[in-house]
Design a protein around this motif. Structure first.
Motif: not given
Length: 270
Positions: A21-48
């Motif tokens: 929600d904050y990434l959509d409203s407090a920040f601009d142009g968010f581009v999410e990056l996925h995965g830990d590069r070891l085989g998994a993408d935990c949904p409890a952490v988002v970032g980009g």
């Protein structure tokens, strides 16, 4: 004068704005990056990558959800080792690109499951803390809801640590504390008062640098207003850090956390 247990209940409110929600409203142009590069993408952490007042930065945060289905899908914001490794990867990428890092903390704690422990939960948290302590780029952390134990600290070793007015930040949940120190979990309200987990208490103790106000009565009543207040606070705290040499940033950050627990007037200095 607000009762700490009431603050805990407010921090856990399902309508409270999430990281996305904050990434959509407090920040601009968010581009999410996925995965830990070891085989998994935990949904409890988002970032980009995102922008704040025209400046590019890396934003990483815990993601809960509003409905029961969202909460379950996101594991209630409790990161697995893959989530911590994803955050670590993004922080290292930010350092290579020379980008500031902003983290949004909202988790009851790291994933407590057997599988998480078998896959190196403690080591993943420790590596995040170590990396953040020497990251050569500005870091601002904001506790937006729950800041629970090592799961929160894995994203909160920062140059400036902020807390929303009705957020909480503690080494253990009130229920967990009550189960250990009192007869049962029903003593959670008493434990909440003893833990000093509210933003004003932690600001007085020097754990938190600034309390970010929320629209009345709380952020969930006006998510847009809460996002604007968060944006203003992050900008104000980030700008002075941009001109500080990396070596000075790292030295001051380490000194900041080494003061935790110190007695005397120096404990709350910055």
């Amino acid at each position: 004068g607000r009762d700490p247990w009431e603050t805990v209940r407010t921090a856990r409110h399902p309508g409270r704005p999430t990281t996305l929600d904050y990434l959509d409203s407090a920040f601009d142009g968010f581009v999410e990056l996925h995965g830990d590069r070891l085989g998994a993408d935990c949904p409890a952490v988002v970032g980009g990558l995102a922008r704040l007042d025209g400046r590019h930065l890396m934003v990483i945060g815990h993601q809960k959800g509003h409905s029961t289905a969202e909460l379950v899908a996101r594991n209630f914001g409790m990161a697995s080792p893959a989530g911590h490794r994803k955050a670590l990867r993004l922080m290292r990428l930010a350092a290579r690109l020379g980008l500031p890092v902003v983290t949004l903390v909202d988790t009851p704690g790291a994933d407590p499951g057997v599988g998480a422990e078998e896959h190196g939960q403690a080591a993943a948290i420790a590596e995040n803390i170590l990396t953040m302590s020497c990251l050569p780029t500005p870091v601002v952390a904001v506790v937006t809801g729950e800041g629970g134990s090592g799961g929160a600290l894995a994203l909160a070793v920062a140059d400036r640590v902020l807390m929303l007015e009705h957020a909480v930040y503690s080494v253990i949940s009130p229920e967990g504390c009550a189960a250990i120190l009192w007869p049962d979990r029903s003593a959670a309200p008493q434990a909440a008062r003893a833990l000093r987990l509210t933003a004003p208490d932690l600001c007085r103790l020097g754990i938190v640098d600034e309390v970010v106000p929320e629209p009345a009565p709380a952020a969930q009543a006006d998510p847009t207003g809460a996002a604007e207040l968060l944006r203003t606070a992050v900008t104000a705290n980030l700008l002075p850090l941009l001109d500080v040499p990396p070596a000075t940033l790292v030295r001051r950050r380490r000194e900041r956390f080494r003061r935790y627990g110190a007695r005397g007037p120096q404990a709350g200095t910055r």
